[in-house]
Design an enzyme around this catalytic site. Sequence first.
Site, short mmCIF file in Angstrom:
data_model
loop_
_atom_site.label_atom_id
_atom_site.label_comp_id
_atom_site.label_asym_id
_atom_site.label_seq_id
_atom_site.Cartn_x
_atom_site.Cartn_y
_atom_site.Cartn_z
N ARG A 123 29.44 26.80 29.64
CA ARG A 123 29.44 26.82 31.11
C ARG A 123 30.76 26.34 31.68
O ARG A 123 31.09 26.61 32.84
CB ARG A 123 28.29 25.96 31.64
N TYR A 146 30.94 41.09 54.93
CA TYR A 146 29.84 41.46 54.05
C TYR A 146 28.58 40.75 54.52
O TYR A 146 28.59 39.54 54.75
CB TYR A 146 30.20 41.08 52.61
N ASP A 150 39.24 36.62 51.74
CA ASP A 150 38.58 37.51 50.79
C ASP A 150 39.39 38.81 50.78
O ASP A 150 39.33 39.60 51.73
CB ASP A 150 37.14 37.77 51.22
N LYS A 185 34.67 44.92 41.97
CA LYS A 185 35.19 46.10 42.64
C LYS A 185 36.47 46.60 41.96
O LYS A 185 36.43 47.10 40.85
CB LYS A 185 35.42 45.78 44.12
#
Length: 551
Positions: free
Chosen positions: A216, A269, A342, A367
């Site tokens: 992790r 978004y 972003d 993306k």
Amino acid sequence: MAVSTCPMVFSFESRSEPDFSGAPNFGGGDRKRSHGRFAGGLKPARGTASFHGSLSSLIFRFPPNFVRQLSTKARRNCSNIGVAHIVAASWSNNPASSSAAAAAAAASAASPSATEPIPPSVDAAAVDGVALIEKEVDRSVIGGLNLELEGFPKSKPSVFSSDGSLTIHAGERSGRGIVTDGITTPVVNTSAYFFDNTAQLIDFKEKRRASFEYGRYGNPTTVVSEEKISALEGAESTLIMASGMCASTVLLMALVPAGGHLVTTTDCYRKTRIFIETVLPRMGITATVIDPADVGALESALNKNKVSLFFTESPTNPFLRCVDIKLVSELCHRRGALVCIDGTFATPLNQKALALGADLVLHSATKYLGGHNDVLAGCISGSMKLVSEVCNLHHILGGALNPNAAYLIIRGMKTLHLRVQQQNSTALGMAKILEAHPKVKRVYYPGLPSHPEHDLAKQQMTGFGGVVSFEVDGDLQTTIKFVDSLKIPYIAPSFGGCESIVDQPAIMSYWDLPQSERLKYGIKDNLVRCSFGVEDFEDLKADILQALENI
């Protein structure tokens, strides 16, 4: 890093490659210069204690059919499977082993091309072809011994002057932390990293030794993807996570204190907006929402509130509005507020948010960075200080990226510059065609002079991206007919991949809201968002035009 501890002896000369580092020729003589990662192997650091044991304590244990399997051709190319496997598949430490001469003879038989003498008393170097980790914080500690890695310069000047070259080589050719001469970065599938002894563990806990410790907290494959993104963004550090939303939500919780205030923009978004409007208020965090171009509203929010963060997309989703990154950064920094952009729609190739003044830049790596519609990931890049703050919370929440996904991001980024160049060109060409078409009411694309921030986009972007939003001249059913008439684009969410994708935001993202509510966000029933892939422009053009003719 904690790594495999199989004791070994190795002496080899890797393939000659162009020297990008300016490092000295460690081999001496007339030998051709080898790649910096493999030149000279390991040597004891000056001033350190001698190695435990000696060559006489080593025994070579070969698997069945070893001689047959290790053919002349295999021996010639044995460095491709990792230096620990050059001589044998397994080594073990045994006090009752044969003499050093016998060990040396076995090594010579297994690797006849090696011409260097065996280094004296190499006892516990940790190399297994995929697990040797080289980190800046403690690159000299390997397998509990204080070693110097020859050919691993602490800093290596870049010879790459273009983003295109960086997408291919950053984090890899310049010196990745996995010893292999394979061109592609190996996938290190492990959930934990071990320590040879408790002393090593204590050294790690007291920050004298580097290790990922647990899956992790990091992975060597993941680190390569992070370094590649950092190189493109010009960032000190990058943290990659399981998805773009994971990156967004962890960042907001980490950098906005309980009871704090943030500023964001109207066009964004939807899931980000939902998180800001419904989850953050539970922590006492409030938000001011402004138009992306309304600098006056930003100044007012900064004056009225103790703003911790201005968080916005640029370009935004789905109307591709652009924020003056340089100006808003100057305004926010005067008031002690951070700026995070972003840049998913822009990509690091079309826009350098950090260079424009932003403190952090975020991407849904799903993306354009991944680019093949086959992986989920998100990342943030910026200063080491800020990224570390986010990383501390990330390690608690646990949205770690799988190393196989990290490999897909690395693989995808190697064609990023080619894909983005094609997508920029196709989108601009299609935007012009759509704007001139009588069955299209309006087009949203920053590369068009009609776009409200076109002049700003020209200043801070080198390309305008591969997504075009537009309104069909008709109602919901007319727009559905247009979308269903398309033959090439998939009807799907997401964008930025090789395949073209089309969707109606009113249905894909806002169908749970009544029309009146959708209109509050500017989402009309006739709005279409098209992400152009890397298909031939003429094929896409013909498909768009025939679909428009069908309505």
